[in-house]
Design a protein around this motif. Sequence first.
Motif, short mmCIF file in Angstrom:
data_model
loop_
_atom_site.label_atom_id
_atom_site.label_comp_id
_atom_site.label_asym_id
_atom_site.label_seq_id
_atom_site.Cartn_x
_atom_site.Cartn_y
_atom_site.Cartn_z
N GLN A 80 0.76 -1.17 0.06
CA GLN A 80 0.09 0.10 -0.21
C GLN A 80 0.77 1.11 0.15
OE1 GLN A 80 -2.30 -0.65 3.45
NE2 GLN A 80 -4.08 -1.76 2.46
N ARG A 81 2.13 1.11 0.76
CA ARG A 81 2.92 2.43 0.68
C ARG A 81 3.67 2.42 -0.75
NH1 ARG A 81 4.22 0.41 6.26
NH2 ARG A 81 5.81 -0.51 5.24
N ALA A 82 4.12 1.48 -1.13
CA ALA A 82 4.79 1.22 -2.33
C ALA A 82 4.04 1.96 -3.39
CB ALA A 82 5.47 -0.02 -2.66
N VAL A 83 2.79 1.49 -3.90
CA VAL A 83 2.32 2.05 -4.92
C VAL A 83 1.90 3.52 -4.74
CG1 VAL A 83 1.34 -0.36 -5.21
CG2 VAL A 83 -0.09 1.50 -3.95
N THR A 84 2.17 4.26 -3.82
CA THR A 84 2.03 5.53 -3.87
C THR A 84 3.22 6.39 -4.30
OG1 THR A 84 2.79 5.83 -1.45
CG2 THR A 84 0.62 5.35 -1.74
N GLU A 85 4.27 5.74 -4.54
CA GLU A 85 5.33 6.33 -5.24
C GLU A 85 5.06 6.81 -6.62
OE1 GLU A 85 8.36 7.04 -3.54
OE2 GLU A 85 8.25 5.98 -1.82
N ARG A 86 5.80 8.06 -6.88
CA ARG A 86 5.48 8.62 -8.40
C ARG A 86 6.28 7.84 -9.30
NH1 ARG A 86 6.12 14.94 -8.61
NH2 ARG A 86 5.48 14.52 -10.68
N ASP A 87 7.61 7.29 -9.05
CA ASP A 87 8.50 6.64 -9.89
C ASP A 87 8.06 5.21 -9.93
OD1 ASP A 87 10.78 6.68 -11.80
OD2 ASP A 87 11.58 5.19 -10.18
N VAL A 88 7.84 4.60 -11.19
CA VAL A 88 7.48 3.24 -11.13
C VAL A 88 8.88 2.34 -10.60
CG1 VAL A 88 8.08 2.90 -13.55
CG2 VAL A 88 6.48 1.23 -12.42
N LEU A 89 9.79 2.53 -10.83
CA LEU A 89 11.05 1.75 -10.34
C LEU A 89 11.03 1.96 -8.85
CD1 LEU A 89 13.30 0.01 -11.03
CD2 LEU A 89 15.01 1.91 -11.31
N LYS A 90 10.82 3.08 -8.37
CA LYS A 90 10.67 3.23 -6.81
C LYS A 90 9.72 2.40 -6.36
CE LYS A 90 12.23 5.17 -3.16
NZ LYS A 90 13.62 4.88 -2.54
N VAL A 91 8.68 2.04 -6.81
CA VAL A 91 7.41 1.30 -6.45
C VAL A 91 7.79 -0.08 -6.37
CG1 VAL A 91 5.17 0.20 -7.08
CG2 VAL A 91 5.66 2.69 -7.56
N ILE A 92 8.50 -0.51 -7.25
CA ILE A 92 9.04 -1.83 -7.31
C ILE A 92 9.96 -2.07 -6.37
CG2 ILE A 92 10.01 -3.71 -8.58
CD1 ILE A 92 8.94 -2.26 -11.32
N GLU A 93 11.04 -1.18 -6.32
CA GLU A 93 12.27 -1.13 -5.20
C GLU A 93 11.49 -1.38 -3.77
OE1 GLU A 93 15.83 1.51 -3.48
OE2 GLU A 93 14.64 2.26 -5.15
N ARG A 94 10.42 -0.43 -3.53
CA ARG A 94 9.98 -0.57 -2.28
C ARG A 94 9.19 -1.96 -1.84
NH1 ARG A 94 7.34 4.71 0.55
NH2 ARG A 94 8.05 3.33 2.33
N VAL A 95 8.70 -2.50 -2.83
CA VAL A 95 7.94 -3.67 -2.72
C VAL A 95 9.00 -5.04 -2.16
CG1 VAL A 95 6.97 -5.69 -3.71
CG2 VAL A 95 6.03 -3.48 -4.08
N LEU A 96 9.95 -4.65 -3.08
CA LEU A 96 11.02 -5.91 -2.96
C LEU A 96 11.97 -5.41 -1.66
CD1 LEU A 96 12.00 -6.69 -6.56
CD2 LEU A 96 10.53 -7.80 -4.98
N VAL A 97 12.50 -4.36 -1.54
CA VAL A 97 13.75 -4.08 -0.60
C VAL A 97 12.82 -3.85 0.83
CG1 VAL A 97 15.20 -2.03 0.32
CG2 VAL A 97 15.30 -3.00 -2.06
N ASP A 98 11.76 -3.17 0.82
CA ASP A 98 11.00 -3.17 2.25
C ASP A 98 10.55 -4.46 2.76
OD1 ASP A 98 11.59 -0.37 1.84
OD2 ASP A 98 9.17 0.14 1.94
N SER A 99 10.27 -5.38 1.74
CA SER A 99 9.72 -6.77 2.06
C SER A 99 11.00 -7.28 2.64
CB SER A 99 9.08 -7.34 1.14
OG SER A 99 7.88 -6.98 0.68
#
Length: 208
Positions: free
Chosen positions: A76-95
């Motif tokens: 839910q936090r990740a998909v709020t990022e503006r940059d799509v690579l940042k979205v994916i980074e947060r999904v994987l790295v934060d996990s």
Amino acid sequence: MSSTTRGRPSTFSRDRVLLGAARLFWRYGYSGTSTRALTTELGISTSSLYAAFGSKAGLFEETVRTYAERYREIYQRAVTERDVLKVIERVLVDSVVEFTRNSDSHPGCLISSAVMADSTSTLDTRRYIAEMQASNAEALLTRLRQAKSEGGLQPGIAPETLTSFIQSVWHGLSAQSNLGAGRDELLDTARLALRLIAGQALTAPSED
């Protein structure tokens, strides 16, 4: 002992009990974890356990929901990022960070543990986890479809395929963490996946 204290359940930290129970369920599953093992490990009486959670099944349900929901929050936090690579980074790295939190505050990833090889009559764990993962994947897919419409994905890259790939990497990281892989090793894997995605699936961000 005075009459006012006789029979009163001992007080305990609910968070501590949930963490201790999660460790046992993670290792042995629901059926393999007896009420006696729980009360011994947690240092509480059976009556206190039942008073707080209703039953072993009630404790199990609260444990699974408490720790599994953390991953929904990451998406839910990740998909709020503006940059799509940042979205994916947060999904994987934060996990990965969540998978490898200090054992004093985290039991391990219940999604890839003995919990998933078990079931209870009160909580269908597989269905609950499957529904949560489907919700996470749908949130990510919606965000990647938005990126596609904005030109953020390379031609020929379907949001559905990229979502499936990211989820496959996520599950692999989860499984490896439960097999003992450390944070640095998992982060290296996540960052390699990110480089591959950036080079093969995403377009370079425009210079505004």
